[in-house]
Design a protein around this motif. Structure first.
Motif, PDB file in Angstrom:
ATOM      1  N   TYR A  34      -9.711  -0.378  -9.652  1.00 17.11           N
ATOM      2  CA  TYR A  34     -10.502  -1.236  -8.997  1.00 17.11           C
ATOM      3  C   TYR A  34     -10.909  -0.792  -7.516  1.00 17.11           C
ATOM      4  O   TYR A  34     -12.226  -0.928  -7.110  1.00 17.11           O
ATOM      5  CB  TYR A  34      -9.913  -2.713  -8.905  1.00 17.11           C
ATOM      6  CG  TYR A  34     -10.512  -3.913  -8.046  1.00 17.11           C
ATOM      7  CD1 TYR A  34     -11.642  -4.552  -8.663  1.00 17.11           C
ATOM      8  CD2 TYR A  34     -10.360  -3.896  -6.923  1.00 17.11           C
ATOM      9  CE1 TYR A  34     -12.238  -5.417  -7.969  1.00 17.11           C
ATOM     10  CE2 TYR A  34     -10.898  -5.120  -5.885  1.00 17.11           C
ATOM     11  CZ  TYR A  34     -12.102  -5.597  -6.617  1.00 17.11           C
ATOM     12  OH  TYR A  34     -12.278  -7.061  -5.814  1.00 17.11           O
ATOM     13  N   LEU A  35      -9.894  -0.193  -7.032  1.00 22.59           N
ATOM     14  CA  LEU A  35     -10.428   0.482  -5.658  1.00 22.59           C
ATOM     15  C   LEU A  35     -10.981   1.510  -5.645  1.00 22.59           C
ATOM     16  O   LEU A  35     -11.044   2.305  -4.695  1.00 22.59           O
ATOM     17  CB  LEU A  35      -9.081   0.382  -4.682  1.00 22.59           C
ATOM     18  CG  LEU A  35      -8.483  -1.055  -4.503  1.00 22.59           C
ATOM     19  CD1 LEU A  35      -7.033  -0.819  -4.011  1.00 22.59           C
ATOM     20  CD2 LEU A  35      -9.439  -2.015  -3.844  1.00 22.59           C
ATOM     21  N   GLN A  36     -10.936   2.387  -6.728  1.00 22.14           N
ATOM     22  CA  GLN A  36     -11.341   3.570  -7.044  1.00 22.14           C
ATOM     23  C   GLN A  36     -10.896   4.472  -5.929  1.00 22.14           C
ATOM     24  O   GLN A  36     -11.386   5.455  -5.245  1.00 22.14           O
ATOM     25  CB  GLN A  36     -13.020   3.742  -6.902  1.00 22.14           C
ATOM     26  CG  GLN A  36     -13.548   2.849  -7.722  1.00 22.14           C
ATOM     27  CD  GLN A  36     -15.230   2.631  -7.342  1.00 22.14           C
ATOM     28  OE1 GLN A  36     -15.734   3.279  -6.530  1.00 22.14           O
ATOM     29  NE2 GLN A  36     -16.089   2.154  -8.357  1.00 22.14           N
ATOM     30  N   LEU A  37      -9.583   4.617  -6.056  1.00 20.05           N
ATOM     31  CA  LEU A  37      -8.756   5.471  -5.343  1.00 20.05           C
ATOM     32  C   LEU A  37      -8.720   6.771  -5.753  1.00 20.05           C
ATOM     33  O   LEU A  37      -8.444   7.737  -4.851  1.00 20.05           O
ATOM     34  CB  LEU A  37      -7.154   4.986  -5.177  1.00 20.05           C
ATOM     35  CG  LEU A  37      -6.988   3.358  -4.554  1.00 20.05           C
ATOM     36  CD1 LEU A  37      -5.798   3.385  -4.752  1.00 20.05           C
ATOM     37  CD2 LEU A  37      -7.562   3.630  -3.165  1.00 20.05           C
ATOM     38  N   SER A  38      -9.099   7.475  -6.954  1.00 17.72           N
ATOM     39  CA  SER A  38      -9.130   8.478  -7.381  1.00 17.72           C
ATOM     40  C   SER A  38     -10.164   9.062  -8.002  1.00 17.72           C
ATOM     41  O   SER A  38     -10.816   8.242  -8.718  1.00 17.72           O
ATOM     42  CB  SER A  38      -7.847   8.607  -8.537  1.00 17.72           C
ATOM     43  OG  SER A  38      -7.866   9.902  -9.071  1.00 17.72           O
TER      44      SER A  38
END
Length: 88
Positions: A34-38
């Motif tokens: 959801y947070l597009q961390l990777s």
């Protein structure tokens, strides 16, 4: 996202997780996406960035817990619909 997790009883205001580690791994998996961390990918799917969640919730081994429901049982963790409601 975290306020919703608290309001749904998944964790308290100090980020102490109240359910299974497997469910926390599921939450971290969904939240990382959801947070597009990777930006990295593995087998065509974004890799999960575990460290922020392990630090926040003061746990380790979330990737192993995820392995339990993805590769060993093939069944999503109990109460996964509560987590899904946060991100849907």
């Amino acid at each position: 996202m975290f306020r919703k997790a608290i309001s749904k009883g998944l964790c308290d205001e100090c980020y102490h997780w109240k359910h299974s580690k497997v469910l926390l791994a599921y939450f971290a998996d969904r939240a990382s996406e959801y947070l597009q961390l990777s930006k990295a990918e593995q087998d065509g799917k974004k890799k999960v960035f575990w460290k922020p969640f392990e630090t926040l919730f003061q746990v380790s081994g979330l990737s192993g817990a995820r392995n339990t429901y993805t590769n060993k049982t093939g069944i999503l963790p109990q109460n996964h619909k509560i987590v899904d409601a946060i991100f849907d």
